[in-house]
Design an enzyme around this catalytic site. Structure first.
Site, short mmCIF file in Angstrom:
data_model
loop_
_atom_site.label_atom_id
_atom_site.label_comp_id
_atom_site.label_asym_id
_atom_site.label_seq_id
_atom_site.Cartn_x
_atom_site.Cartn_y
_atom_site.Cartn_z
N HIS A 206 47.12 7.84 81.14
CA HIS A 206 46.24 8.88 81.69
C HIS A 206 46.62 10.22 81.10
O HIS A 206 47.77 10.45 80.72
CB HIS A 206 46.38 8.91 83.23
N HIS B 203 41.50 16.98 85.51
CA HIS B 203 41.38 15.65 84.94
C HIS B 203 40.20 14.90 85.54
O HIS B 203 39.61 15.32 86.53
CB HIS B 203 42.69 14.85 85.13
N CYS C 296 39.28 10.17 81.42
CA CYS C 296 40.36 11.17 81.28
C CYS C 296 40.48 11.73 79.87
O CYS C 296 40.47 12.94 79.67
CB CYS C 296 41.68 10.61 81.79
#
Length: 157
Positions: free
Chosen positions: A121, A133, A71
């Site tokens: 994240h 993402h 990520c």
């Protein structure tokens, strides 16, 4: 109406000197006081385009491109290609951004997912409550709806 269609009328209102300034800087319209916002928008837009261009790239923990990403590796890579340096992890990236409200978010801002005070994240806001993402092992870079309210937003400056 596109920006190109508006330029002649803007130049007509701006006068000859401003029109020469516009031509001298490659067709960009320079407005005092707005350079920082315009530059940030351009950087964010480019980073968003880079992330979208990586659609389908496999997730790999610790990878920051150009073919595999985790990520924060995707956000680091995307902003690097847009001319901005970010730290490596999602938490470090959160600490380096200008924190903004959900109402202030724009395409190209970073979306940080958290549990309590722990950022775990990050993705790039694409508008319409969606992010680009790199989700998790076994998945690929993709556009996805934000699935929780436990998010914070940050703007790269």
């Amino acid at each position: 109406m596109t920006a190109l269609n508006r330029v002649p009328s803007l130049m007509a209102r701006a006068g000859t000197a401003s029109a020469l300034t516009i031509a001298a800087v490659g067709g960009s319209i320079v407005v005092p006081g707005f350079a920082t916002d315009a530059a940030a928008a351009t950087t964010a837009t480019k980073a968003l385009q880079v992330a979208a261009s990586k659609k389908g790239a496999p997730y790999k923990w610790g990878a920051s491109g150009p073919r595999r990403f985790d990520c924060s590796g995707l956000t680091l890579y995307s902003f690097k290609k847009a001319g901005k340096k970010l730290p490596r992890t999602a938490a470090q990236q959160y600490n380096k951004t200008h924190h903004i409200s959900a109402k202030s978010r724009r395409a190209g801002d970073l979306v940080f997912f958290h549990s309590g005070s722990n950022v775990y994240h990050v993705g790039i806001y694409a508008g319409h409550n969606k992010i680009w993402h790199a989700p998790k092992t076994g998945d690929v870079v993709r556009l996805e709806r934000i699935w929780t309210r436990s998010v914070w937003y940050g703007r790269v400056s």
